[in-house]
Write an enzyme that holds these catalytic residues in place. Sequence first.
Site, short mmCIF file in Angstrom:
data_model
loop_
_atom_site.label_atom_id
_atom_site.label_comp_id
_atom_site.label_asym_id
_atom_site.label_seq_id
_atom_site.Cartn_x
_atom_site.Cartn_y
_atom_site.Cartn_z
CE LYS A 38 14.47 11.47 -14.28
NZ LYS A 38 13.08 11.28 -15.02
CG HIS A 39 19.65 11.54 -16.22
ND1 HIS A 39 20.22 10.30 -15.30
CD2 HIS A 39 18.42 11.00 -16.63
CE1 HIS A 39 19.20 9.47 -15.50
NE2 HIS A 39 18.07 9.78 -16.15
CG ASP B 295 49.25 18.36 15.86
OD1 ASP B 295 50.36 18.52 16.33
OD2 ASP B 295 48.28 18.14 16.71
CG HIS C 283 32.74 20.52 -21.14
ND1 HIS C 283 33.27 21.70 -21.27
CD2 HIS C 283 31.78 20.44 -22.44
CE1 HIS C 283 33.16 22.33 -22.58
NE2 HIS C 283 32.36 21.64 -23.08
CB THR D 186 50.68 16.59 25.84
OG1 THR D 186 49.49 16.24 25.11
CG2 THR D 186 51.68 15.26 25.58
CG ASN E 149 27.59 23.27 -27.83
OD1 ASN E 149 28.66 23.83 -27.18
ND2 ASN E 149 28.03 22.38 -28.89
NE ARG F 157 55.09 27.59 16.88
CZ ARG F 157 55.38 28.29 15.94
NH1 ARG F 157 56.72 28.17 15.43
NH2 ARG F 157 54.74 29.23 15.17
#
Length: 530
Positions: free
Chosen positions: A281-282, A129, A530, A38, A424, A68
């Site tokens: 760290k972590h 598309d 969290h 095409t 916290n 289209r």
Amino acid sequence: MTDHPRRVTRALLSVSDKTGLIELARALAGHGVELVSTGGTAKAIAAAGLQVKDVSELTGFPEMMDGRVKTLHPRVHGGLLAIRDNREHADAMKSHGIAPIDLLVVNLYPFEATVDRGAGFEECIENIDIGGPAMIRAAAKNHDDVAVVVEPQDYKAVLDELAANKGATTLALRRRLAAKAYARTAAYDAAISNWFAVELKTDAPDYRAFGGRLIQSLRYGENPHQMAAFYSTPDRRPGVTTMRQLQGKELSYNNINDTDAAYECVAEFDARRTAACVIVKHANPCGVAEGADLVSAYRKALACDSTSASGGIVAVNRALDADAARAIIEIFTEVIIAPDATEEAIALIAARKNLRLLLAGSLPDPRAAGLTAKTVAGGLLVQGRDNAVVDDMTLKVATRRAPTEAELRDLKFAFRVAKHVKSNTIVYARDLATVGIGAGQMSRVDAARIAARKAQDAADQLKLAAPMTKGSVVASDAFIPFADGLLVAIEAGATAVIQPGGSIRDPEIIKAADDHGIAMVFTGVRHFRH
């Protein structure tokens, strides 16, 4: 599953990404495959001197409506969907002049890239598309007979099979390609639907989809018995997905998670204003500091908790220089991430072959909107990114004494850090450096105690006469619910406090602050994490 080889006699190629196209087309022609194509793809193949049939010759219709409509036709979809061993399908193909299409090569209009470069609404719509996904899904459904390729990376696998099987593909390859094809169209539709949600300001659409492209398979997840992989999304946010790894071992799941936490935190500090360093760290910062240069920022950050910093992640907000690199490699570090690095710094780090050096190119914008998602049993929790920045907040002095200019500077610094510490959270800071961090505790008073204890440990290690919390300020990520946590901070030496406020006990907390002559400001904004 039998091998079920299928010879490729006709291929339809329609690609926006022309990478490897001519090599593929030439190899297919070498196997006697008829090429159908095409628009721009057909022109590129013809320009290479290869025979190619335009899809309009197949359908009997020209491309129309600005391209289209070109492949949405029974002679295309019938050629993809017809089951070759089904007599009724074969009769329908014969009576309607439908020729089989055995290989489909399509990569989609670059919708994600168009959005990423900030194109307008209409241009984004035109880069959705329609024919491509329809053909991909049709070919993938009929993978017993048809191979479908959605990106150049898979051209070699197809050509290798054609070479090994006398011009045929195996069912195993076709099934693998079909699975990938459906994943690609799903990710494409997810990008479109999420873009629409943003454009229409729909915070909670009835359906929410997320899609991503594999960056790398990981050895395992948080623990060795968990599988893991790393994907990028259309949200091109500078950081772990844009980084270039210059050296070091392969990144692990935990490395990537921690590095993201470090880089997002260091991005809170405008590199035009100050040099800054974050040690994680972590997934929690264990040291954060601003400085006149990166090496001084690093040394101040390290002083907060040098024990936890060992084996940690270091993020800086400016191009890593040699002085900072020398300091960082004095202790064991897993990853360094920076926007860029000098050649001298790169050479110094090269001596530590297992140390990963990542260059992200730029810093993410802490104010930018975006989504974060978290899985729960049978569902997803989706929310907007926490893009609140303390510089934009209206701070309200709640106590009789207002903070001094130096205290206010440190209060803003501490609250900037608290945003990136697990709740916290209590953060003590002095002279634009953290001096004690209490993270992820079930009670805020325990977070205050742990942070003070950390400061005492650091003082003992550095042989200081008193912990650095003496004369510090303190930040709380959410309102202080009881005076006991505040009293712990005051006992540790804090002279000013920043917190969101909003507790029914605010008057009690304010009175405790006034009784001890400390300043307190309310932000009105909470930073739970969290």
